[in-house]
Design a protein around this motif. Structure first.
Motif, mmCIF file in Angstrom:
data_model
loop_
_atom_site.group_PDB
_atom_site.id
_atom_site.type_symbol
_atom_site.label_atom_id
_atom_site.label_comp_id
_atom_site.label_asym_id
_atom_site.label_seq_id
_atom_site.Cartn_x
_atom_site.Cartn_y
_atom_site.Cartn_z
ATOM 1 N N HIS A 111 102.728 31.357 11.740
ATOM 2 C CA HIS A 111 103.469 30.307 11.040
ATOM 3 C C HIS A 111 103.949 29.246 12.029
ATOM 4 C CE1 HIS A 111 106.645 28.428 8.566
ATOM 5 N NE2 HIS A 111 105.963 28.886 7.532
ATOM 6 N N ARG A 112 103.996 28.015 11.565
ATOM 7 C CA ARG A 112 104.383 26.912 12.454
ATOM 8 C C ARG A 112 105.829 27.041 12.949
ATOM 9 N NH1 ARG A 112 104.515 25.285 7.265
ATOM 10 N NH2 ARG A 112 106.359 24.178 6.478
ATOM 11 N N ASN A 113 106.668 27.782 12.213
ATOM 12 C CA ASN A 113 108.067 27.961 12.602
ATOM 13 C C ASN A 113 108.341 29.341 13.193
ATOM 14 O OD1 ASN A 113 108.969 25.386 11.727
ATOM 15 N ND2 ASN A 113 108.990 26.098 9.608
ATOM 16 N N ILE A 114 107.303 29.984 13.715
ATOM 17 C CA ILE A 114 107.477 31.349 14.195
ATOM 18 C C ILE A 114 108.469 31.421 15.356
ATOM 19 C CG2 ILE A 114 105.622 31.401 15.916
ATOM 20 C CD1 ILE A 114 106.373 34.120 13.285
ATOM 21 N N ALA A 115 108.536 30.396 16.196
ATOM 22 C CA ALA A 115 109.501 30.397 17.302
ATOM 23 C C ALA A 115 110.928 30.474 16.776
ATOM 24 C CB ALA A 115 109.318 29.149 18.161
ATOM 25 N N TYR A 116 111.172 29.777 15.684
ATOM 26 C CA TYR A 116 112.502 29.804 15.072
ATOM 27 C C TYR A 116 112.875 31.217 14.645
ATOM 28 C CZ TYR A 116 115.808 29.599 11.181
ATOM 29 O OH TYR A 116 116.851 29.842 10.323
ATOM 30 N N PHE A 117 111.906 31.968 14.122
ATOM 31 C CA PHE A 117 112.224 33.302 13.644
ATOM 32 C C PHE A 117 112.517 34.262 14.785
ATOM 33 C CE2 PHE A 117 110.603 31.574 9.758
ATOM 34 C CZ PHE A 117 111.459 32.145 8.833
ATOM 35 N N TYR A 118 111.816 34.143 15.885
ATOM 36 C CA TYR A 118 112.176 34.957 17.046
ATOM 37 C C TYR A 118 113.572 34.574 17.549
ATOM 38 C CZ TYR A 118 107.560 37.089 17.565
ATOM 39 O OH TYR A 118 106.424 37.835 17.366
ATOM 40 N N TYR A 119 113.861 33.286 17.522
ATOM 41 C CA TYR A 119 115.181 32.820 17.949
ATOM 42 C C TYR A 119 116.271 33.354 17.011
ATOM 43 C CZ TYR A 119 119.010 29.536 18.848
ATOM 44 O OH TYR A 119 120.242 28.980 19.128
ATOM 45 N N GLY A 122 116.871 36.902 17.608
ATOM 46 C CA GLY A 122 117.705 37.072 18.785
ATOM 47 C C GLY A 122 119.180 36.886 18.467
ATOM 48 N N LEU A 123 119.510 35.855 17.692
ATOM 49 C CA LEU A 123 120.903 35.626 17.302
ATOM 50 C C LEU A 123 121.445 36.801 16.494
ATOM 51 C CD1 LEU A 123 120.856 31.862 16.202
ATOM 52 C CD2 LEU A 123 121.627 32.813 18.387
ATOM 53 N N SER A 124 120.620 37.310 15.584
ATOM 54 C CA SER A 124 121.059 38.423 14.738
ATOM 55 C C SER A 124 121.259 39.690 15.560
ATOM 56 C CB SER A 124 120.042 38.665 13.621
ATOM 57 O OG SER A 124 119.907 37.520 12.796
ATOM 58 N N ASN A 125 120.324 39.980 16.453
ATOM 59 C CA ASN A 125 120.469 41.164 17.305
ATOM 60 C C ASN A 125 121.651 41.037 18.253
ATOM 61 O OD1 ASN A 125 118.457 43.166 16.670
ATOM 62 N ND2 ASN A 125 116.899 41.715 17.355
ATOM 63 N N MET A 126 121.892 39.821 18.704
ATOM 64 C CA MET A 126 123.008 39.583 19.619
ATOM 65 C C MET A 126 124.338 39.888 18.937
ATOM 66 S SD MET A 126 123.455 36.108 21.829
ATOM 67 C CE MET A 126 124.704 35.931 23.103
ATOM 68 N N ALA A 127 124.396 39.682 17.623
ATOM 69 C CA ALA A 127 125.643 39.861 16.880
ATOM 70 C C ALA A 127 125.777 41.246 16.247
ATOM 71 C CB ALA A 127 125.737 38.803 15.784
ATOM 72 N N VAL A 159 110.815 33.604 22.902
ATOM 73 C CA VAL A 159 110.908 32.173 22.612
ATOM 74 C C VAL A 159 110.673 31.360 23.883
ATOM 75 C CG1 VAL A 159 112.412 30.311 21.806
ATOM 76 C CG2 VAL A 159 112.497 32.556 20.698
ATOM 77 N N ALA A 160 111.326 31.766 24.978
ATOM 78 C CA ALA A 160 111.267 30.986 26.217
ATOM 79 C C ALA A 160 109.889 31.024 26.872
ATOM 80 C CB ALA A 160 112.318 31.502 27.193
ATOM 81 N N THR A 161 109.170 32.142 26.736
ATOM 82 C CA THR A 161 107.888 32.279 27.426
ATOM 83 C C THR A 161 106.690 31.894 26.556
ATOM 84 O OG1 THR A 161 107.857 34.643 26.832
ATOM 85 C CG2 THR A 161 108.749 34.047 28.999
ATOM 86 N N ARG A 162 106.712 32.293 25.290
ATOM 87 C CA ARG A 162 105.583 31.982 24.411
ATOM 88 C C ARG A 162 105.657 30.563 23.838
ATOM 89 N NH1 ARG A 162 104.623 37.045 20.297
ATOM 90 N NH2 ARG A 162 104.764 38.754 21.808
ATOM 91 N N TYR A 168 113.967 25.461 20.480
ATOM 92 C CA TYR A 168 114.887 26.583 20.659
ATOM 93 C C TYR A 168 114.815 27.186 22.062
ATOM 94 C CZ TYR A 168 114.293 26.114 15.643
ATOM 95 O OH TYR A 168 114.207 25.608 14.379
ATOM 96 N N ALA A 169 113.853 26.756 22.859
ATOM 97 C CA ALA A 169 113.616 27.395 24.155
ATOM 98 C C ALA A 169 114.795 27.219 25.099
ATOM 99 C CB ALA A 169 112.341 26.847 24.787
ATOM 100 N N GLY A 170 115.381 26.013 25.143
ATOM 101 C CA GLY A 170 116.483 25.762 26.064
ATOM 102 C C GLY A 170 117.685 26.641 25.771
ATOM 103 N N ASP A 171 118.072 26.720 24.521
ATOM 104 C CA ASP A 171 119.218 27.555 24.158
ATOM 105 C C ASP A 171 118.892 29.028 24.360
ATOM 106 O OD1 ASP A 171 121.969 27.555 22.851
ATOM 107 O OD2 ASP A 171 120.889 28.964 21.556
#
Length: 280
Positions: A111-119, A122-127, A159-162, A168-171
Motif C-alpha cells: 500500500h502507498r501508505n504502508i510507512a504510515y502504518f509501521y509508524y 510504533g506509536l501504539s507499541n510505544m504506549a 520506517v527509518a530504513t525501508r 514519518y522517517a525523521g520523527d
C-alpha cells in the motif's frame, strides 16, 4: 369483604404493564446495540467518519469495525481499516490498534501508505501497558517490561530504513533515540538495584552491558560511575581507578566523583510504590 379476584386484578394489571415496559426496554437496548446492523456500507462509513471528525474515537472505532465485519471485501474496507486503526490509537486501545494495523499490513503489504502504518504501530507499541500506570502512579517507564517498547523500536527502525524519504522517517529516528536512552536507563536502574543490595558483581556486569550495548547513550557516564562504585565495593582498586579516570575526563562534576554518595537512596514514595523495583 372484597372478593379475592378483585384484589388480584390490580396486581395483574400492574404486572402486565411492567412486562410490556420491560420488553420495550429490552428491545430498545438491543436496538441501540445493533443500530449499525444491516446499514448500507456508504451510510456506515459516513457515520464513522462523522464520529472521527467530532473526535468520538471509541464510537468511530466501533462503527468502522462493524463496517469491516459486514463488508470485508467491499470498496470501503481499505479506508475503514486505516481510519479504525487511528481511532483505536486515539482512544487508547493500543493493543486493538496493533491488531488492526497487523491485519492491514498483511492484506495490503504494498500500500502507498504502508510507512504510515509501521509508524502508527510504533506509536501504539510505544504506549502499550504504560500510559495508564505512568499517569496514575507517576512511574518511571524505564523500569517497566521492555517487550512493547522493543517492538516499537523495531517499527520505527522499519520506517527509518525501508522508507527513509517518507514524511514519518525523521520523527521515527527521534523516537528511536528516545527509546534507546530508555533501554539504557532500564539497564542502569537494574544495576543500581543490584548495587544497593550488595550484588556488586551483578551491578558491574549490568554496567558493562549498558556500555557495550548502548554506547553514547545519555546514561553512559552513570554506567561508568556504577562500574566504579561496584569495583570499589569489590576491592578492585585498579579497575575502580580506571573508571574514575574515564569519568573525570567526561563528567568531572558527576556525584560519584564529588561526594562518593552515589547512587542516592530511592525516595520513600518510590520505595512504597509496588510498581517500582525498589519496593521489592
Amino acid at each position: 369483604m372484597m372478593p379475592r379476584s378483585a384484589l388480584l386484578r390490580p396486581a395483574l394489571v400492574l404486572a402486565l404493564v411492567l412486562a410490556i415496559t420491560g420488553c420495550s426496554g429490552i428491545k430498545s437496548m438491543f436496538k441501540d446495540e445493533n443500530k449499525n446492523e444491516g446499514v448500507p456500507v456508504g451510510e456506515l462509513y459516513d457515520r464513522a467518519h462523522d464520529a472521527m471528525t467530532r473526535e468520538k474515537w471509541s464510537s468511530a472505532s466501533e462503527i468502522f469495525g462493524r463496517l469491516v465485519a459486514q463488508y470485508p471485501y467491499g470498496p470501503f474496507t481499505e479506508q475503514a481499516l486505516m481510519e479504525q486503526a487511528y481511532a483505536q490509537y486515539k482512544s487508547g486501545k493500543h493493543e486493538d490498534a496493533v491488531s488492526t494495523i497487523d491485519r492491514f499490513i498483511r492484506t495490503y503489504p504494498t500500500h502507498r501508505n504502508i510507512a504510515y502504518f509501521y509508524y502508527l504501530r510504533g506509536l501504539s507499541n510505544m504506549a502499550r501497558n504504560t500510559v495508564l500506570l505512568a499517569t496514575a502512579f507517576n512511574l518511571d517507564t524505564s523500569t517497566r517490561d521492555l517487550d512493547a517498547p522493543l517492538q516499537a523500536y523495531a517499527d520505527f527502525n522499519t520506517v527509518a530504513t525501508r522508507y527513509p524519504n517518507s514524511r514519518y522517517a525523521g520523527d521515527a529516528r527521534q523516537r528511536m533515540v528516545f527509546l534507546r536512552n530508555e533501554f539504557a536507563r532500564y539497564e542502569l536502574n537494574i544495576g543500581m538495584y543490584y548495587l544497593r543490595r550488595g550484588a556488586w558483581v551483578s551491578a558491574a556486569d549490568r554496567a558493562k552491558y549498558l556500555l557495550e550495548t548502548y554506547p553514547q547513550s545519555e546514561y553512559q557516564n552513570d554506567a561508568v560511575a556504577l562500574l566504579g562504585a561496584a569495583y570499589t565495593k569489590l576491592g578492585n582498586t585498579t579497575l575502580a581507578a580506571d573508571a574514575r579516570r574515564i569519568l573525570l575526563q567526561n563528567d568531572p562534576q558527576h556525584p560519584w566523583l564529588t561526594n562518593g554518595d552515589w547512587p542516592p537512596p530511592p525516595s520513600t514514595l518510590r520505595r512504597l510504590n509496588p510498581f517500582n523495583s525498589d519496593s521489592r
